[in-house]
Motif scaffolding. Structure first.
Motif, mmCIF file in Angstrom:
data_model
loop_
_atom_site.group_PDB
_atom_site.id
_atom_site.type_symbol
_atom_site.label_atom_id
_atom_site.label_comp_id
_atom_site.label_asym_id
_atom_site.label_seq_id
_atom_site.Cartn_x
_atom_site.Cartn_y
_atom_site.Cartn_z
ATOM 1 N N ALA A 151 2.733 10.597 1.446
ATOM 2 C CA ALA A 151 1.958 9.643 1.173
ATOM 3 C C ALA A 151 2.133 8.384 2.086
ATOM 4 C CB ALA A 151 2.818 9.483 0.342
ATOM 5 N N PHE A 152 3.407 8.182 3.067
ATOM 6 C CA PHE A 152 3.316 6.739 3.936
ATOM 7 C C PHE A 152 1.918 7.315 5.029
ATOM 8 C CE2 PHE A 152 7.654 5.480 3.745
ATOM 9 C CZ PHE A 152 7.406 4.964 2.083
ATOM 10 N N VAL A 153 2.364 8.358 5.598
ATOM 11 C CA VAL A 153 0.393 8.561 5.858
ATOM 12 C C VAL A 153 -0.547 7.948 5.866
ATOM 13 C CG1 VAL A 153 -0.540 10.704 7.524
ATOM 14 C CG2 VAL A 153 2.389 10.595 7.737
ATOM 15 N N GLU A 154 -1.132 8.932 4.645
ATOM 16 C CA GLU A 154 -1.976 9.034 4.258
ATOM 17 C C GLU A 154 -2.537 7.528 3.204
ATOM 18 O OE1 GLU A 154 -2.271 11.159 0.489
ATOM 19 O OE2 GLU A 154 -2.271 13.314 1.310
ATOM 20 N N SER A 155 -1.225 6.269 3.691
ATOM 21 C CA SER A 155 -1.193 5.150 2.967
ATOM 22 C C SER A 155 -1.914 4.467 4.256
ATOM 23 C CB SER A 155 -0.416 4.195 2.582
ATOM 24 O OG SER A 155 0.545 3.899 3.491
ATOM 25 N N VAL A 156 -1.876 4.733 5.703
ATOM 26 C CA VAL A 156 -2.820 3.980 6.922
ATOM 27 C C VAL A 156 -3.582 4.442 7.347
ATOM 28 C CG1 VAL A 156 0.053 3.391 7.527
ATOM 29 C CG2 VAL A 156 -0.998 5.579 8.641
ATOM 30 N N GLN A 157 -4.648 5.832 6.477
ATOM 31 C CA GLN A 157 -6.002 5.781 6.883
ATOM 32 C C GLN A 157 -6.849 5.211 7.238
ATOM 33 O OE1 GLN A 157 -5.779 9.342 8.246
ATOM 34 N NE2 GLN A 157 -3.806 9.263 8.409
ATOM 35 N N SER B 270 -9.194 5.027 4.500
ATOM 36 C CA SER B 270 -9.873 5.360 3.597
ATOM 37 C C SER B 270 -9.270 4.328 3.264
ATOM 38 C CB SER B 270 -9.990 6.393 2.995
ATOM 39 O OG SER B 270 -9.259 7.047 3.257
ATOM 40 N N SER B 271 -8.090 4.808 3.198
ATOM 41 C CA SER B 271 -7.421 3.839 2.304
ATOM 42 C C SER B 271 -6.959 2.343 2.423
ATOM 43 C CB SER B 271 -5.300 3.891 2.157
ATOM 44 O OG SER B 271 -5.328 4.189 3.505
ATOM 45 N N GLN B 272 -7.883 1.884 3.319
ATOM 46 C CA GLN B 272 -7.627 0.044 3.871
ATOM 47 C C GLN B 272 -9.072 -0.091 4.284
ATOM 48 O OE1 GLN B 272 -5.620 0.264 8.148
ATOM 49 N NE2 GLN B 272 -3.623 -0.320 6.682
ATOM 50 N N ALA B 273 -9.750 0.267 3.804
ATOM 51 C CA ALA B 273 -11.792 0.126 4.142
ATOM 52 C C ALA B 273 -11.687 -1.148 3.058
ATOM 53 C CB ALA B 273 -12.353 1.255 3.991
ATOM 54 N N PRO B 274 -12.781 -2.044 3.355
ATOM 55 C CA PRO B 274 -12.456 -3.069 2.209
ATOM 56 C C PRO B 274 -13.463 -2.664 0.446
ATOM 57 C CG PRO B 274 -13.585 -3.699 4.018
ATOM 58 C CD PRO B 274 -12.817 -2.795 4.295
ATOM 59 N N VAL C 219 0.676 -1.429 0.198
ATOM 60 C CA VAL C 219 -0.050 0.047 -0.320
ATOM 61 C C VAL C 219 0.669 1.461 -0.171
ATOM 62 C CG1 VAL C 219 -1.638 1.380 1.483
ATOM 63 C CG2 VAL C 219 -1.929 -0.921 1.407
ATOM 64 N N ARG C 220 1.849 1.029 0.295
ATOM 65 C CA ARG C 220 2.595 2.664 0.790
ATOM 66 C C ARG C 220 3.141 2.631 -0.966
ATOM 67 N NH1 ARG C 220 4.109 -0.320 5.750
ATOM 68 N NH2 ARG C 220 5.788 -1.011 5.853
ATOM 69 N N LEU C 221 4.136 1.757 -0.770
ATOM 70 C CA LEU C 221 4.559 1.928 -2.432
ATOM 71 C C LEU C 221 3.923 2.558 -3.115
ATOM 72 C CD1 LEU C 221 7.564 1.338 -4.148
ATOM 73 C CD2 LEU C 221 6.927 -1.066 -4.366
#
Length: 398
Positions: free
Chosen positions: A382-388, A390-394, A313-315
């Motif tokens: 980018a790394f901070v936003e990647s763990v929000q 919304s970025s992990q919601a299925p 996700v981070r990359l």
């Protein structure tokens, strides 16, 4: 154009060195090797140009001691094109620049579409260079006059190119960037030798079984030893594909090896005893190589989604942002930050995450200050936003 002569004796070297020492400004330097023909990567011709002195062509194997050249230009900037290719050969001759200006690297940083010497000379000066002899065997003696003219042209215009690129760098506010990159090239340590260089055999992936790999290793080493002794490029003795073909064919006798039509190369039959001995040695080896070696690097990004999902996700979040930043800076992405460095930081970011910690991580991977200054804010964001959340919601079915 006037005929060029090759300086091939100490007396001629001293006269040329005196002329170069009396010249003005930087020295343009280039090296011609015999890659693909000789085993070594030594310089077989060194070209030097300096304003007020002219062009000089040196034959290092014939001269031997090149210290007079070092004394003549060892206190001025050396201008090279793709310096990382030439510096090892120059250092082998005891030639070490105090500072460099790399015209190829400068053109990359400036966003030039083509960065080969001919293209850069044409872009900056409007002069077209013929590149007819770039792949020639420069260990040939005597060197044809057409080759010498080509070699001289490689340095004759290089100082003018340097000056034009320096103006472009200043206009794009990249002079300091270029200086950091040039220093990095000049001070970069040599890569350590590979632990198992024989694994670079082209086609080795078709060989199955540890015993067969031992035979491949033995054949590679026998060819390497012979190539070094003869100072001939290994592939000109027996190509990689021929060694692999011999391993796969698994000949029962030396005669079977001789009859193998895929086993070609100029030394494939004249050194048949050598190759057969290598095959027998590989078959008798007690230490067998692993079929697959554990990689020191990271897994390929396509495997990250399974191996390390958060890193994946981070990359995916950071890579397009770095690419856009490079586009904004008008330079290739790999010059802004190497893909390997970005992957390493994305795979295992510092904890706790902070701009200072990311900066330290980048520095630890060899990033220069200018790269760190420009990329850290982008990476952290980018790394901070990647763990929000919304970025992990299925995803939900519509």
């Amino acid at each position: 154009m006037a005929d060029y002569i090759v300086i091939a004796d100490p007396e001629g070297m001293l006269d040329a060195a005196a002329a170069l020492a009396a010249g003005e400004g930087p020295a343009a330097v280039d090296v011609e090797r015999a890659s693909g023909f000789r085993y070594s990567q030594r310089a077989y011709l060194i070209q030097v140009f300096r304003r007020g002195a002219g062009v000089f062509l040196f034959d290092p194997p014939a001269i031997g001691d090149m210290s007079a050249l070092q004394e003549a230009i060892g206190d001025v900037e050396w201008v090279l094109h793709a310096a990382s290719q030439d510096l090892p050969s120059l250092r082998e001759e005891g030639l070490e620049p105090p500072t460099i200006f790399d015209t190829e690297l400068a053109a990359r940083l400036l966003g030039h579409d083509k960065v080969g010497l001919g293209a850069v000379v044409e872009d900056t000066l409007g002069i077209t260079l013929a590149k007819a002899h770039s792949a020639a065997d420069w260990s040939t003696r005597p060197l044809p006059q057409a080759w010498l003219e080509y070699a001289a042209l490689d340095v004759l215009h290089l100082i003018d190119v340097r000056d034009a690129l320096a103006v472009e760098l200043a206009e794009q506010d990249k002079s300091d960037i270029a200086a950091q990159e040039f220093h990095s090239v000049l001070t970069r340590p040599a890569k350590p030798p590979r632990e198992e260089p024989w694994r670079r055999l082209s086609g080795l992936h078709t060989v199955r079984g540890r015993r067969s790999l031992a035979v491949a290793r033995s054949l590679w080493q026998a060819r390497e030893d012979y190539a070094r002794d003869e100072d001939v490029s290994p592939g000109r003795l027996v190509p990689d594909r021929s060694l692999v073909a011999a391993v796969i064919a698994d000949p029962a006798t030396k005669q079977d090896l001789a009859r193998l039509k895929e086993f070609t190369g100029r030394a494939s039959r004249t050194q048949l005893d050598r190759w057969w001995s290598a095959i027998e040695a590989g078959r008798a080896a007690e230490s067998l190589p692993l079929e697959r070696t554990p990689g020191e690097g990271l897994p390929p990004p396509r495997a990250w989604v399974d191996r390390n999902p958060p890193a994946d996700v981070r990359l995916k979040a950071v890579r397009p942002r770095i690419e856009q930043l490079a586009l904004d800076l008008r330079m290739p992405t790999e010059n802004l930050l190497t893909p390997e460095t970005l992957r390493r930081v994305a795979w295992a970011p510092p904890e706790p995450l902070s701009p200072e910690a990311v900066a330290d991580a980048l520095a630890g991977h060899g990033a220069r200050p200018w790269q760190i200054e420009r990329t850290v804010p982008v990476i952290v964001e980018a790394f901070v936003e990647s763990v929000q959340p919304s970025s992990q919601a299925p995803e939900t079915a519509s």
